[in-house]
Design a protein around this motif. Structure first.
Motif, PDB file in Angstrom:
ATOM      1  N   LEU A 293       0.586  -1.062   0.095  1.00 48.55           N
ATOM      2  CA  LEU A 293       0.056  -0.081  -0.065  1.00 48.55           C
ATOM      3  C   LEU A 293       0.741   1.417  -0.007  1.00 48.55           C
ATOM      4  CD1 LEU A 293      -2.952   1.186   0.270  1.00 48.55           C
ATOM      5  CD2 LEU A 293      -2.638   0.966   2.620  1.00 48.55           C
ATOM      6  N   HIS A 294       2.073   1.456   0.720  1.00 48.87           N
ATOM      7  CA  HIS A 294       2.756   2.404   1.007  1.00 48.87           C
ATOM      8  C   HIS A 294       3.613   2.624  -0.222  1.00 48.87           C
ATOM      9  CE1 HIS A 294       2.588   2.965   5.659  1.00 48.87           C
ATOM     10  NE2 HIS A 294       1.554   2.911   5.097  1.00 48.87           N
ATOM     11  N   GLN A 295       3.676   1.701  -1.076  1.00 51.29           N
ATOM     12  CA  GLN A 295       4.828   1.885  -2.225  1.00 51.29           C
ATOM     13  C   GLN A 295       3.631   1.673  -3.796  1.00 51.29           C
ATOM     14  OE1 GLN A 295       8.711   0.200  -2.108  1.00 51.29           O
ATOM     15  NE2 GLN A 295       8.422   0.128   0.047  1.00 51.29           N
ATOM     16  N   ASP A 296       2.384   1.820  -3.225  1.00 48.49           N
ATOM     17  CA  ASP A 296       1.665   1.570  -4.822  1.00 48.49           C
ATOM     18  C   ASP A 296       1.872   2.470  -5.686  1.00 48.49           C
ATOM     19  OD1 ASP A 296      -0.387   1.393  -6.363  1.00 48.49           O
ATOM     20  OD2 ASP A 296      -1.838   0.201  -4.891  1.00 48.49           O
ATOM     21  N   ARG A 297       2.193   2.208  -6.867  1.00 48.40           N
ATOM     22  CA  ARG A 297       2.344   3.327  -8.178  1.00 48.40           C
ATOM     23  C   ARG A 297       1.241   4.023  -8.572  1.00 48.40           C
ATOM     24  NH1 ARG A 297       6.972  -0.513 -11.348  1.00 48.40           N
ATOM     25  NH2 ARG A 297       8.520  -0.530  -9.558  1.00 48.40           N
ATOM     26  N   GLU A 304       9.036   4.342  -5.102  1.00 53.49           N
ATOM     27  CA  GLU A 304       9.960   3.677  -4.163  1.00 53.49           C
ATOM     28  C   GLU A 304      11.197   4.581  -3.823  1.00 53.49           C
ATOM     29  OE1 GLU A 304      11.165   0.535  -6.721  1.00 53.49           O
ATOM     30  OE2 GLU A 304       9.235  -0.536  -6.606  1.00 53.49           O
ATOM     31  N   THR A 305      11.129   5.905  -4.049  1.00 55.09           N
ATOM     32  CA  THR A 305      12.173   6.821  -3.917  1.00 55.09           C
ATOM     33  C   THR A 305      11.793   7.709  -2.593  1.00 55.09           C
ATOM     34  OG1 THR A 305      12.422   7.440  -6.127  1.00 55.09           O
ATOM     35  CG2 THR A 305      13.121   9.213  -4.603  1.00 55.09           C
ATOM     36  N   PHE A 306      12.681   7.933  -1.674  1.00 52.47           N
ATOM     37  CA  PHE A 306      12.771   8.370  -0.460  1.00 52.47           C
ATOM     38  C   PHE A 306      12.586   9.992  -0.750  1.00 52.47           C
ATOM     39  CE2 PHE A 306      14.279  10.435   3.392  1.00 52.47           C
ATOM     40  CZ  PHE A 306      13.653   9.910   4.479  1.00 52.47           C
ATOM     41  N   ASP A 307      11.448  10.615  -0.376  1.00 52.59           N
ATOM     42  CA  ASP A 307      11.310  12.059  -0.696  1.00 52.59           C
ATOM     43  C   ASP A 307      10.497  12.710   0.226  1.00 52.59           C
ATOM     44  OD1 ASP A 307      10.797  14.204  -1.901  1.00 52.59           O
ATOM     45  OD2 ASP A 307       9.464  13.651  -3.929  1.00 52.59           O
TER      46      ASP A 307
END
Length: 397
Positions: A293-297, A304-307
């Motif tokens: 869920l937290h990395q659903d494009r 997937e980038t730390f931003d």
């Protein structure tokens, strides 16, 4: 998240607390067992209680750094050392125990040893992997040995808890912590030991997030400068300051997005749920895949980038329920306020005086339901010079 689906724990939780020594705590309980623990512990998990502990958090972190890293330090594993630093904080603020008393140091060692053994054992011994199959039967001897060794470590926790109950080394007699509240509620030694061990296991997720946050922050000098600029050096974070630290909070929120405390959350439905025209019967176990869920494009740009910019006040909010580091509803994490205060305070205390260089360019997570790093993170911790401090101040000012 709706109340009917949070009343009974999933079968998975029931199996774990029966199978794993030292795991029978509040997260795996339901019914009156859960309510009893919630009544005893909730006063120490309120936002007001967490905010009252900010000065202690800062002081305990300062003391560890002064003792362990006064002249600079090279360490074999950042996560282990952050866990040791953060343990002083939770022993003081959560358990209300004096970390410098011998019986409390014994308890701290036993808790840390139990937790690291449970999560850093041989992969074949782990029982929280995804997609069990018949091939797992070949690993049964590994699992049995692991659980037996874990039981021995839990015995050490029990012995340490017994000493603490006898000596009562309270840090602040006027401010109750987890131990006193559970004792006041009539918890005997066996229940008390399980709960105190379980609480530390849950708290260790804060150490995991702190390690990840520091790893990501020191890889981004521009964000490190922003977080440092929000701080008054050598001063504890005050309650009034928490909302005026947007860069620090953004780093924390992005860390919790990419490094969830649990890859999966299990829920047992309490009534019929209709999904795409199909009726799913009560008593069905659902898996909420937090990491997915937290990395659903479809929900996150550059997922997937730390931003951290995605969490600044000027950024649009994420879609509803796309971000659930502490869950929502009746069974949301009661430790949210403590976790956020510890993260922001300990991170700030460390970056005041130290620079951190992680000697791994690529850190990945282990492929288990309770994630940790796939190996040690060697690092160097060096004290910032006064000239560095002044230069950074001019650059950010």
């Amino acid at each position: 998240m709706q109340r009917p689906h949070t009343v009974e724990r999933a079968t998975t939780h029931r199996h774990i607390q029966r199978l794993v020594p030292g795991s029978a705590g509040i997260l795996f309980k339901d019914g009156e067992d859960w309510h009893r623990r919630l009544r005893a512990l909730m006063p120490t998990f309120t936002r007001a209680h967490a905010l009252r502990g900010l000065t202690d958090m800062h002081g305990q972190a300062q003391q560890w750094l002064a003792n362990e890293a006064a002249t600079g330090r090279r360490g074999d594993d950042l996560f282990f050392d952050i866990s040791a630093l953060s343990q002083r904080v939770v022993l003081a603020v959560g358990y209300n125990l004096d970390p410098d008393v011998a019986c409390v140091r014994e308890l701290g060692r036993a808790l840390l040893e139990y937790k690291f053994w449970s999560l850093n054992s041989h992969p074949r011994a782990r029982i929280d992997e995804f997609g069990w199959s018949l091939s797992k039967l070949a690993d049964v001897p590994w699992v049995v040995r692991h659980l037996r060794n874990l039981g021995h470590r839990f015995d050490r926790v029990r012995h340490a808890v017994q000493r603490v109950v006898h000596e009562r080394p309270w840090l602040d007699p006027e401010r109750k912590g987890w131990v006193q509240n559970l004792l006041d509620d009539g918890f005997g030694l066996a229940e008390l030991t399980h709960e105190l061990n379980h609480l530390y296991g849950a708290y260790n997720a804060v150490d995991f997030a702190l390690t990840a946050g520091l790893y990501e922050l020191f890889a981004r000098p521009e964000w490190l400068a922003k977080v440092r600029a929000e701080r008054t050096r050598h001063q504890p974070v005050l309650p009034s300051m928490l909302e005026s630290m947007p860069a620090t909070r953004a780093v924390m929120q992005e860390t919790l997005r990419l490094y969830p405390a649990a890859m999966v959350i299990f829920r047992r439905s309490g009534s019929t749920i209709h999904i795409d025209g199909e009726a799913v019967a009560p008593g069905t176990t659902f898996m909420i895949i937090t990491a997915g869920l937290h990395q659903d494009r479809d929900l996150w740009a550059n997922a997937e980038t730390f931003d951290p910019t995605r969490w600044l006040p000027s950024a649009p909010p994420p879609p509803r329920f796309a971000y659930i580091p502490f869950l929502h509803g009746n069974r949301k994490c009661i430790g949210q306020h403590l976790a956020e205060c510890v993260f922001m305070t300990v991170m700030g205390t460390l970056i005041d005086d130290y620079d951190l260089h992680c000697e791994r360019a690529d850190v990945r997570l282990s492929p288990f339901i309770i994630p940790r790093f796939d190996g040690p993170i060697p690092y160097r911790l060096s004290r910032r010079s006064d000239e560095d401090t002044r230069a950074r101040g001019r650059a950010t000012g």
